[in-house]
Design a protein around this motif. Structure first.
Motif, PDB file in Angstrom:
ATOM      1  N   HIS A 104      16.497  12.002  -3.551  1.00  0.00           N
ATOM      2  CA  HIS A 104      16.548  12.179  -2.109  1.00  0.00           C
ATOM      3  C   HIS A 104      15.638  13.338  -1.715  1.00  0.00           C
ATOM      4  CE1 HIS A 104      18.147  12.766   1.903  1.00  0.00           C
ATOM      5  NE2 HIS A 104      18.832  11.637   1.786  1.00  0.00           N
ATOM      6  N   ASN A 105      14.572  12.979  -1.011  1.00  0.00           N
ATOM      7  CA  ASN A 105      13.546  13.961  -0.664  1.00  0.00           C
ATOM      8  C   ASN A 105      14.132  15.091   0.189  1.00  0.00           C
ATOM      9  OD1 ASN A 105      11.272  15.310   0.249  1.00  0.00           O
ATOM     10  ND2 ASN A 105      10.065  13.470   0.567  1.00  0.00           N
ATOM     11  N   GLY A 106      14.798  14.730   1.282  1.00  0.00           N
ATOM     12  CA  GLY A 106      15.334  15.733   2.206  1.00  0.00           C
ATOM     13  C   GLY A 106      16.395  16.614   1.570  1.00  0.00           C
TER      14      GLY A 106
ATOM     15  N   THR B 244      11.323  10.327   8.628  1.00  0.00           N
ATOM     16  CA  THR B 244       9.901  10.564   8.363  1.00  0.00           C
ATOM     17  C   THR B 244       9.064   9.285   8.463  1.00  0.00           C
ATOM     18  OG1 THR B 244      10.821  12.115   6.762  1.00  0.00           O
ATOM     19  CG2 THR B 244       8.464  12.009   6.838  1.00  0.00           C
ATOM     20  N   GLU B 245       9.694   8.168   8.805  1.00  0.00           N
ATOM     21  CA  GLU B 245       8.910   6.929   8.855  1.00  0.00           C
ATOM     22  C   GLU B 245       8.713   6.465  10.297  1.00  0.00           C
ATOM     23  OE1 GLU B 245      10.277   4.338   5.625  1.00  0.00           O
ATOM     24  OE2 GLU B 245      10.159   6.046   4.253  1.00  0.00           O
ATOM     25  N   LEU B 246       8.720   7.442  11.205  1.00  0.00           N
ATOM     26  CA  LEU B 246       8.300   7.274  12.597  1.00  0.00           C
ATOM     27  C   LEU B 246       9.052   6.178  13.350  1.00  0.00           C
ATOM     28  CD1 LEU B 246       4.448   7.763  12.169  1.00  0.00           C
ATOM     29  CD2 LEU B 246       6.233   9.471  12.384  1.00  0.00           C
TER      30      LEU B 246
ATOM     31  N   THR C 138      17.558   0.240  -1.674  1.00  0.00           N
ATOM     32  CA  THR C 138      17.408   1.639  -2.094  1.00  0.00           C
ATOM     33  C   THR C 138      15.946   2.054  -2.048  1.00  0.00           C
ATOM     34  OG1 THR C 138      19.398   1.581  -3.432  1.00  0.00           O
ATOM     35  CG2 THR C 138      17.784   3.280  -3.985  1.00  0.00           C
ATOM     36  N   ASP C 139      15.716   3.142  -1.300  1.00  0.00           N
ATOM     37  CA  ASP C 139      14.394   3.766  -1.268  1.00  0.00           C
ATOM     38  C   ASP C 139      14.293   4.628  -2.527  1.00  0.00           C
ATOM     39  OD1 ASP C 139      12.186   5.357  -0.908  1.00  0.00           O
ATOM     40  OD2 ASP C 139      12.799   6.168   1.041  1.00  0.00           O
ATOM     41  N   GLY C 140      13.601   4.089  -3.508  1.00  0.00           N
ATOM     42  CA  GLY C 140      13.436   4.811  -4.777  1.00  0.00           C
ATOM     43  C   GLY C 140      12.008   5.284  -4.941  1.00  0.00           C
ATOM     44  N   ALA C 141      11.450   5.870  -3.883  1.00  0.00           N
ATOM     45  CA  ALA C 141      10.065   6.361  -3.967  1.00  0.00           C
ATOM     46  C   ALA C 141       9.868   7.125  -5.283  1.00  0.00           C
ATOM     47  CB  ALA C 141       9.753   7.246  -2.770  1.00  0.00           C
ATOM     48  N   ARG C 142      10.889   7.925  -5.663  1.00  0.00           N
ATOM     49  CA  ARG C 142      10.835   8.677  -6.928  1.00  0.00           C
ATOM     50  C   ARG C 142      11.930   8.176  -7.888  1.00  0.00           C
ATOM     51  NH1 ARG C 142       9.594  11.966  -2.778  1.00  0.00           N
ATOM     52  NH2 ARG C 142       7.478  12.846  -2.833  1.00  0.00           N
ATOM     53  N   LEU C 143      12.017   6.863  -7.995  1.00  0.00           N
ATOM     54  CA  LEU C 143      13.051   6.244  -8.838  1.00  0.00           C
ATOM     55  C   LEU C 143      12.912   6.660 -10.304  1.00  0.00           C
ATOM     56  CD1 LEU C 143      15.339   4.073  -8.793  1.00  0.00           C
ATOM     57  CD2 LEU C 143      13.591   2.390  -9.370  1.00  0.00           C
TER      58      LEU C 143
ATOM     59  N   PRO D 135       0.788  -1.242   0.000  1.00  0.00           N
ATOM     60  CA  PRO D 135       0.000   0.000   0.000  1.00  0.00           C
ATOM     61  C   PRO D 135       0.817   1.288   0.000  1.00  0.00           C
ATOM     62  CG  PRO D 135      -0.700  -1.466   1.786  1.00  0.00           C
ATOM     63  CD  PRO D 135       0.529  -2.059   1.192  1.00  0.00           C
ATOM     64  N   SER D 136       2.050   1.258   0.509  1.00  0.00           N
ATOM     65  CA  SER D 136       2.776   2.534   0.637  1.00  0.00           C
ATOM     66  C   SER D 136       4.286   2.357   0.541  1.00  0.00           C
ATOM     67  CB  SER D 136       2.456   3.178   1.993  1.00  0.00           C
ATOM     68  OG  SER D 136       3.072   2.428   3.019  1.00  0.00           O
ATOM     69  N   GLY D 137       4.958   3.486   0.311  1.00  0.00           N
ATOM     70  CA  GLY D 137       6.417   3.484   0.281  1.00  0.00           C
ATOM     71  C   GLY D 137       6.989   3.162   1.649  1.00  0.00           C
ATOM     72  N   THR D 138       6.351   3.678   2.679  1.00  0.00           N
ATOM     73  CA  THR D 138       6.810   3.406   4.043  1.00  0.00           C
ATOM     74  C   THR D 138       6.794   1.904   4.308  1.00  0.00           C
ATOM     75  OG1 THR D 138       5.959   5.543   4.763  1.00  0.00           O
ATOM     76  CG2 THR D 138       6.337   3.902   6.483  1.00  0.00           C
ATOM     77  N   MET D 139       5.724   1.237   3.847  1.00  0.00           N
ATOM     78  CA  MET D 139       5.646  -0.202   4.102  1.00  0.00           C
ATOM     79  C   MET D 139       6.681  -0.974   3.283  1.00  0.00           C
ATOM     80  SD  MET D 139       2.506  -2.918   4.049  1.00  0.00           S
ATOM     81  CE  MET D 139       1.537  -2.204   5.353  1.00  0.00           C
ATOM     82  N   THR D 140       6.929  -0.559   2.036  1.00  0.00           N
ATOM     83  CA  THR D 140       7.932  -1.302   1.256  1.00  0.00           C
ATOM     84  C   THR D 140       9.314  -1.158   1.895  1.00  0.00           C
ATOM     85  OG1 THR D 140       7.988   0.571  -0.289  1.00  0.00           O
ATOM     86  CG2 THR D 140       6.858  -1.403  -1.044  1.00  0.00           C
ATOM     87  N   ASN D 141       9.623   0.033   2.429  1.00  0.00           N
ATOM     88  CA  ASN D 141      10.920   0.199   3.100  1.00  0.00           C
ATOM     89  C   ASN D 141      10.993  -0.666   4.361  1.00  0.00           C
ATOM     90  OD1 ASN D 141      12.245   2.016   1.371  1.00  0.00           O
ATOM     91  ND2 ASN D 141      11.206   3.780   2.269  1.00  0.00           N
ATOM     92  N   LEU D 142       9.928  -0.632   5.149  1.00  0.00           N
ATOM     93  CA  LEU D 142       9.910  -1.399   6.399  1.00  0.00           C
ATOM     94  C   LEU D 142      10.042  -2.901   6.120  1.00  0.00           C
ATOM     95  CD1 LEU D 142       9.458  -1.470   9.472  1.00  0.00           C
ATOM     96  CD2 LEU D 142       7.002  -1.516   9.021  1.00  0.00           C
TER      97      LEU D 142
ATOM     98  N   ALA E 288      17.881  10.758   5.459  1.00  0.00           N
ATOM     99  CA  ALA E 288      17.032   9.765   4.763  1.00  0.00           C
ATOM    100  C   ALA E 288      15.584   9.797   5.266  1.00  0.00           C
ATOM    101  CB  ALA E 288      17.606   8.368   4.951  1.00  0.00           C
ATOM    102  N   HIS E 289      14.673   9.627   4.329  1.00  0.00           N
ATOM    103  CA  HIS E 289      13.247   9.551   4.667  1.00  0.00           C
ATOM    104  C   HIS E 289      13.004   8.402   5.642  1.00  0.00           C
ATOM    105  CE1 HIS E 289       8.876   9.156   4.015  1.00  0.00           C
ATOM    106  NE2 HIS E 289       8.930  10.388   3.563  1.00  0.00           N
ATOM    107  N   MET E 290      13.663   7.273   5.427  1.00  0.00           N
ATOM    108  CA  MET E 290      13.463   6.102   6.288  1.00  0.00           C
ATOM    109  C   MET E 290      13.818   6.410   7.742  1.00  0.00           C
ATOM    110  SD  MET E 290      15.055   3.101   3.876  1.00  0.00           S
ATOM    111  CE  MET E 290      14.843   1.759   5.045  1.00  0.00           C
TER     112      MET E 290
HETATM  113  C1  LIG Z   1      11.884   9.244  -0.344  1.00  0.00           C
HETATM  114  C2  LIG Z   1      10.589   8.737   0.204  1.00  0.00           C
HETATM  115  N1  LIG Z   1      10.535   7.486   0.648  1.00  0.00           N
HETATM  116  C3  LIG Z   1       9.395   6.962   1.130  1.00  0.00           C
HETATM  117  C4  LIG Z   1       8.246   7.708   1.180  1.00  0.00           C
HETATM  118  C5  LIG Z   1       7.013   7.114   1.795  1.00  0.00           C
HETATM  119  O1  LIG Z   1       5.992   6.910   0.882  1.00  0.00           O
HETATM  120  P1  LIG Z   1       4.476   6.734   1.404  1.00  0.00           P
HETATM  121  O2  LIG Z   1       3.981   8.095   1.688  1.00  0.00           O
HETATM  122  O3  LIG Z   1       3.793   6.077   0.254  1.00  0.00           O
HETATM  123  O4  LIG Z   1       4.521   5.872   2.618  1.00  0.00           O
HETATM  124  C6  LIG Z   1       8.254   9.032   0.717  1.00  0.00           C
HETATM  125  C7  LIG Z   1       7.025   9.856   0.769  1.00  0.00           C
HETATM  126  O5  LIG Z   1       7.001  11.007   0.413  1.00  0.00           O
HETATM  127  C8  LIG Z   1       9.464   9.562   0.221  1.00  0.00           C
HETATM  128  O6  LIG Z   1       9.549  10.825  -0.216  1.00  0.00           O
END
Ligand SMILES: Cc1ncc(COP(=O)(O)O)c(C=O)c1O
Length: 369
Positions: free
Chosen positions: A163-165, A112-114, A192-197, A81-88, A107-109
């Protein structure tokens, strides 16, 4: 084939394509996740198979996973369902809940992934200082350590591109290659977190597989600039993906008639990647416009993809105050931290919206003088 009866296309699913988002009147530059499905996606959803993916399998989900694996050059894919879950789930499947994960400090992981890394995956982490999202390679090399009688050692190295940050920065391929080789020399896998690969690939002018070859596993989101409503796919070697499948279930990520959303993901991959350079061009134009108003706000040379980091540190006002002032002018942006804002371009931001955002910025600056 498993679940073939349940996966047969059913009657069209009822969806109203004219429905608008609540943020519709605002120019929404907060994030690319606000992108709404295309008419082609809605048509695909209406005809999607409706198998139970977590029971017998669903044909559309399987097609999405195979397509993702093929595009990334990996053996298999797993829809979540989400990028957070695929990373976890990637961390869980790579580490078996022990050891240390090394990743860049922005890193987002990590930020921002609590704390899922520690709280759910049960691993320690070490943040490596970096430049524009790329870990300092010497510090990384010093930090990789074997298991001893007193510690578990390094279990995983993670990268993030774009890289988001770091304002949508793209990791150079040579950096990714060196990190991968270094980790391999120590028997440590790389995720690799490629949310925006796909944005990274567009910026580099290469295929996503050219990037993904420098990592053992990779995830990407179809729900961001690619405009699908939901989802992220984790790709990697078959045995790893089979382990990941079990961990997906453990964290509650098994979905049922997921073909409905996977159908949009397929359209996203097949048709939306090619338009991402437009978002990158507009992000650069936006940064140039803001730079012309006040050079301290943005540096166009730092804009590589669809994210513009705007510094308000010099202004004496917080990012939250700037964000409120923009909203009064009909522009939604996100405070990235107390001193900077994040503007993200996407499919619903055209040249006119970029001009309006620049005009609003000029007004906000004038109002504050
Ligand atoms: C680099 C990066 N990884 C992971 C995520 C998490 O994705 P999701 O919001 O689908 O959990 C984001 C969300 O913006 C992101 O920017």
């Amino acid at each position: 084939m498993s679940g073939s009866r349940a996966s047969l296309p059913a009657k069209p699913n009822v969806i109203n394509p004219k429905r608008k988002s609540a943020m519709n009147e605002l120019i929404d530059l907060r994030t690319d996740t606000v992108t709404r499905p295309t008419p082609e996606m809605l048509a695909a959803i209406q005809c999607a198979s409706q198998g139970d993916d977590s029971r017998d399998g669903d044909a559309t989900v399987q097609r999405l996973e195979a397509l993702a694996a093929q595009r990334t050059g990996k053996e298999a894919g797993l829809y979540m369902p989400s990028g957070t879950m695929t990373n976890l789930v990637a961390v869980l499947a790579h580490t078996s809940r022990a050891g240390e994960v090394l990743l860049e400090r922005g890193a987002h992981m990590l930020n921002t992934e609590l704390g899922g890394l520690a709280a759910v995956a049960g691993v320690f982490y070490k943040a490596i200082p970096g430049t524009r999202g790329a870990m300092d390679e010497a510090l990384l090399a010093e930090s990789i350590r074997p298991m001893t009688r007193n510690n578990f050692g390094t279990a995983l190295v993670c990268m993030e591109t774009t890289h988001n940050g770091a304002g949508g920065a793209v990791l150079p391929l040579v950096h990714m290659q060196r990190v991968h080789v270094l980790a391999r020399e120590h028997g440590v896998p790389v995720h690799t977190d490629g949310a925006r690969l796909f944005n990274a690939a567009a910026a580099l002018g290469v295929s996503v597989a050219e990037i993904a070859r420098h990592t053992d596993s990779v995830c990407f989101c179809v729900s961001k600039g690619l405009s699908a409503p939901v989802g992220s796919v984790l790709c990697g070697p078959k045995p790893f993906i089979e382990r990941a499948r079990a961990f997906r279930r453990m964290v509650g990520g098994n979905m049922r008639q997921a073909g409905l959303i996977a159908a949009a993901g397929i359209v996203a991959i097949e048709t939306m990647a090619q338009r991402l350079p437009e978002d990158h061009r507009r992000a650069r134009a936006l940064a140039e416009g803001l730079h012309a108003i006040d050079a301290r706000l943005a540096d166009p040379a730092m804009v590589e993809t669809n994210i513009v980091r705007v510094s308000v540190a010099h202004s004496g006002r917080s990012a939250a105050q700037w964000s409120d002032a923009f909203r009064e002018k009909g522009i939604a942006v996100s405070p990235a931290d107390p001193r900077s804002l994040r503007f993200v371009t996407h499919r619903h931001i055209g040249d006119a919206e970029v001009s309006q955002a620049i005009k609003a910025c000029a007004e906000v600056c004038a109002d504050s003088r």
